[in-house]
Write a protein that holds these residues in place. Structure first.
Motif, mmCIF file in Angstrom:
data_model
loop_
_atom_site.group_PDB
_atom_site.id
_atom_site.type_symbol
_atom_site.label_atom_id
_atom_site.label_comp_id
_atom_site.label_asym_id
_atom_site.label_seq_id
_atom_site.Cartn_x
_atom_site.Cartn_y
_atom_site.Cartn_z
ATOM 1 N N SER A 177 0.827 -1.199 0.000
ATOM 2 C CA SER A 177 0.000 0.000 0.000
ATOM 3 C C SER A 177 0.865 1.254 0.000
ATOM 4 C CB SER A 177 -0.924 -0.005 1.211
ATOM 5 O OG SER A 177 -0.176 -0.079 2.420
ATOM 6 N N SER A 178 2.067 1.187 0.598
ATOM 7 C CA SER A 178 2.962 2.349 0.601
ATOM 8 C C SER A 178 3.491 2.649 -0.786
ATOM 9 C CB SER A 178 4.121 2.136 1.574
ATOM 10 O OG SER A 178 4.920 1.038 1.176
ATOM 11 N N ALA A 179 3.453 1.665 -1.678
ATOM 12 C CA ALA A 179 3.851 1.861 -3.069
ATOM 13 C C ALA A 179 2.635 2.020 -3.963
ATOM 14 C CB ALA A 179 4.691 0.678 -3.543
ATOM 15 N N CYS A 180 1.510 2.389 -3.371
ATOM 16 C CA CYS A 180 0.256 2.608 -4.091
ATOM 17 C C CYS A 180 -0.305 1.336 -4.712
ATOM 18 C CB CYS A 180 0.407 3.695 -5.170
ATOM 19 S SG CYS A 180 0.799 5.325 -4.506
ATOM 20 N N GLY A 181 0.028 0.208 -4.124
ATOM 21 C CA GLY A 181 -0.505 -1.053 -4.629
ATOM 22 C C GLY A 181 -1.941 -1.271 -4.192
ATOM 23 N N VAL A 182 -2.670 -2.067 -4.950
ATOM 24 C CA VAL A 182 -4.055 -2.391 -4.614
ATOM 25 C C VAL A 182 -4.145 -3.870 -4.236
ATOM 26 C CG1 VAL A 182 -5.025 -0.598 -6.086
ATOM 27 C CG2 VAL A 182 -4.663 -2.880 -7.030
ATOM 28 N N ASN A 183 -5.026 -4.167 -3.307
ATOM 29 C CA ASN A 183 -5.218 -5.535 -2.849
ATOM 30 C C ASN A 183 -6.576 -6.033 -3.342
ATOM 31 O OD1 ASN A 183 -4.773 -7.928 -1.496
ATOM 32 N ND2 ASN A 183 -5.539 -7.163 0.452
ATOM 33 N N LEU A 184 -6.554 -6.970 -4.273
ATOM 34 C CA LEU A 184 -7.784 -7.478 -4.881
ATOM 35 C C LEU A 184 -8.033 -8.918 -4.449
ATOM 36 C CD1 LEU A 184 -7.346 -6.075 -8.515
ATOM 37 C CD2 LEU A 184 -8.328 -4.956 -6.499
ATOM 38 N N ASN A 185 -9.291 -9.322 -4.474
ATOM 39 C CA ASN A 185 -9.682 -10.651 -4.036
ATOM 40 C C ASN A 185 -9.925 -11.581 -5.222
ATOM 41 O OD1 ASN A 185 -9.693 -9.977 -1.240
ATOM 42 N ND2 ASN A 185 -11.665 -8.951 -1.530
ATOM 43 N N LYS A 186 -9.385 -12.766 -5.120
ATOM 44 C CA LYS A 186 -9.551 -13.776 -6.156
ATOM 45 C C LYS A 186 -11.022 -14.155 -6.284
ATOM 46 C CE LYS A 186 -7.875 -18.380 -7.462
ATOM 47 N NZ LYS A 186 -6.992 -19.508 -7.060
ATOM 48 N N GLY A 187 -11.510 -14.266 -7.517
ATOM 49 C CA GLY A 187 -12.888 -14.659 -7.769
ATOM 50 C C GLY A 187 -13.872 -13.513 -7.820
ATOM 51 N N VAL A 188 -13.398 -12.284 -7.532
ATOM 52 C CA VAL A 188 -14.282 -11.115 -7.541
ATOM 53 C C VAL A 188 -14.138 -10.381 -8.871
ATOM 54 C CG1 VAL A 188 -14.818 -8.907 -6.447
ATOM 55 C CG2 VAL A 188 -14.149 -10.875 -5.038
ATOM 56 N N GLN A 189 -15.260 -9.906 -9.389
ATOM 57 C CA GLN A 189 -15.267 -9.151 -10.639
ATOM 58 C C GLN A 189 -15.192 -7.651 -10.332
ATOM 59 O OE1 GLN A 189 -17.066 -10.399 -14.767
ATOM 60 N NE2 GLN A 189 -18.664 -9.984 -13.296
ATOM 61 N N TYR A 190 -14.307 -6.928 -11.041
ATOM 62 C CA TYR A 190 -14.048 -5.523 -10.755
ATOM 63 C C TYR A 190 -14.231 -4.643 -11.992
ATOM 64 C CZ TYR A 190 -11.690 -6.946 -6.402
ATOM 65 O OH TYR A 190 -11.387 -7.458 -5.160
ATOM 66 N N LEU A 191 -14.525 -3.370 -11.729
ATOM 67 C CA LEU A 191 -14.369 -2.319 -12.735
ATOM 68 C C LEU A 191 -12.966 -1.775 -12.538
ATOM 69 C CD1 LEU A 191 -15.250 -0.291 -14.897
ATOM 70 C CD2 LEU A 191 -16.313 1.078 -13.087
ATOM 71 N N ILE A 192 -12.106 -1.963 -13.524
ATOM 72 C CA ILE A 192 -10.686 -1.652 -13.390
ATOM 73 C C ILE A 192 -10.305 -0.539 -14.360
ATOM 74 C CG2 ILE A 192 -8.333 -2.556 -13.634
ATOM 75 C CD1 ILE A 192 -9.528 -5.357 -13.057
ATOM 76 N N THR A 193 -9.689 0.525 -13.834
ATOM 77 C CA THR A 193 -9.120 1.579 -14.676
ATOM 78 C C THR A 193 -7.634 1.668 -14.370
ATOM 79 O OG1 THR A 193 -9.580 3.316 -13.039
ATOM 80 C CG2 THR A 193 -11.261 2.915 -14.715
ATOM 81 N N GLY A 194 -6.845 1.972 -15.391
ATOM 82 C CA GLY A 194 -5.401 2.040 -15.181
ATOM 83 C C GLY A 194 -4.674 2.705 -16.333
ATOM 84 N N GLN A 195 -3.351 2.729 -16.204
ATOM 85 C CA GLN A 195 -2.490 3.380 -17.194
ATOM 86 C C GLN A 195 -1.658 2.336 -17.924
ATOM 87 O OE1 GLN A 195 -2.900 6.640 -17.634
ATOM 88 N NE2 GLN A 195 -4.301 6.732 -15.892
ATOM 89 N N LEU A 196 -1.432 2.570 -19.213
ATOM 90 C CA LEU A 196 -0.583 1.693 -20.009
ATOM 91 C C LEU A 196 0.876 2.097 -19.861
ATOM 92 C CD1 LEU A 196 -2.499 1.207 -23.382
ATOM 93 C CD2 LEU A 196 -2.031 -0.526 -21.639
ATOM 94 N N GLU A 197 1.716 1.140 -19.563
ATOM 95 C CA GLU A 197 3.161 1.359 -19.491
ATOM 96 C C GLU A 197 3.740 1.295 -20.900
ATOM 97 O OE1 GLU A 197 5.007 2.015 -16.495
ATOM 98 O OE2 GLU A 197 2.925 2.451 -16.027
ATOM 99 N N PRO A 198 4.979 1.820 -21.095
ATOM 100 C CA PRO A 198 5.588 1.787 -22.431
ATOM 101 C C PRO A 198 5.669 0.385 -23.039
ATOM 102 C CG PRO A 198 6.805 3.282 -21.007
ATOM 103 C CD PRO A 198 5.790 2.596 -20.140
#
Length: 349
Positions: free
Chosen positions: A240-261
């Motif tokens: 979490s200190s590195a801005c990481g997210v903790n997601l649960n296996k088997g759960v469906q999410y609405l995910i937004t993010g950035q594309l890396e090079p």
């Protein structure tokens, strides 16, 4: 003697470089990128297409021809060139043709854009898209510079302060933390490179000793925004200190993010995935229709005047975020932006 490596040796090198006789070099106080952005006349996203020397023998400059992608700040005119000094010793910047940059600079009396190494000029990253909006919101704030408190003590600047900063940086014990401004979900959607509906199927740690990531394997159900491809995994910080997210296996999410090079999808707690709800299907369509609108926090109650192309976010002041989080800011037929609740009727929240 690791303290010798991290502190004394850099001190000696810095002092030798700064105090040598006849050493003429570019000098400017390092400012935070937000300060450089806010103090600049112009900020652009642009690709370098050509470079050539111009001017006389004793007063040469470098002219960069650019292909403008976006004006982030400054007069709305088509910038196709900017100028810089001919050497790094004169504060010139050296850029590569074909690379897209985040460029800040000053307007000269003749209207030309002049850029120096004291300005913020870096290769463009997808994360800059969000940072620029946050910089704009903070231009009324002052970012304190340690060096500014001792303007007449150049030896302190060149030797003692670098020593202190280097030692603090090297010897600190885990004092890193994630910090980001919470945005309305619509802004997170509109400023993201990718938005998908997906289920988490597996999780594992990847990366090197000092640069760990978490890889989530996913089963993508729907692509709402981004390149027409199927994403099988996403990446996030290892804590979490590195801005990481903790997601649960088997759960469906609405995910937004950035594309890396390299094309991988990176997700952070600054735009965290949320468990999928049936209402998201309607909201996503409304978010898409409102990306030309700006959602602006109101920092006082009552709020000041608003522009026609923005929606004011006031509910967060009263600790009542949920109704607005379940709303979308959209343009009406007259070009003005208003809040639409789930029931689809416009409101001026």
């Amino acid at each position: 003697m690791s303290w010798m490596k991290c502190c004394v040796f850099p001190l000696v090198l810095l002092c030798m470089w700064q105090l040598q006789e006849g050493a003429h070099a570019c000098t400017c106080v390092y400012d935070h990128p937000q300060t450089q952005f806010c103090q600049s006349d112009v900020a652009l996203k642009a690709k370098v297409v050509a470079k050539k020397a111009v001017g006389g023998n004793l007063n040469k400059d470098i002219k960069y021809d650019i292909k403008l992608t976006k004006i982030l700040k400054g007069p709305k005119r088509p910038f196709d060139t900017f100028y810089t000094a001919s050497s790094s010793a004169a504060c010139g910047v050296i850029l590569n043709e074909g690379v897209e940059y985040f460029i800040t600079g000053k307007l000269m009396p003749d209207g030309c854009l002049y850029v120096s190494s004291c300005n913020y000029v870096v290769p463009w990253k997808s994360s800059h898209k969000i940072l620029v909006e946050r910089y704009k919101m903070g231009c009324d704030c002052k970012i304190f510079s340690l060096f500014a408190t001792f303007p007449s003590m150049s030896w302190m600047k060149c030797c003692v302060f670098p020593l202190v900063l280097l030692c603090m940086w090297q010897l600190q014990d885990g004092a890193h933390a994630c910090s980001c401004v919470f945005d309305h979900p619509q802004m997170a959607f509109c400023q993201s490179d990718v938005a998908i509906k997906a289920k988490v199927v597996a999780k594992k740690a990847v990366g090197g000793k000092y640069n760990d990531y978490i890889q989530y394997d996913i089963k993508q159900t729907k692509l709402f925004k981004g390149p027409n491809r199927h994403f099988n995994s996403i990446y996030t910080g290892s804590s979490s200190s590195a801005c990481g997210v903790n997601l649960n296996k088997g759960v469906q999410y609405l995910i937004t993010g950035q594309l890396e090079p390299n094309g991988s999808l990176y997700v952070s707690s600054c735009n965290p995935p949320v468990p999928w709800k049936s209402s998201h299907k309607i909201l996503v369509e409304r978010y898409k229709m409102g990306c030309d609108c700006q959602i602006t926090r109101c920092y006082g109650d009552p709020c000041g005047d608003r522009h026609s192309d923005e929606c004011l976010w006031t509910a967060w002041l009263r600790g009542n975020n949920q109704p607005v989080k379940q709303s979308a800011c959209r343009k009406r037929s007259d070009g003005s932006c208003v809040w639409y609740k789930e029931a689809a009727s416009p409101t001026k929240g």
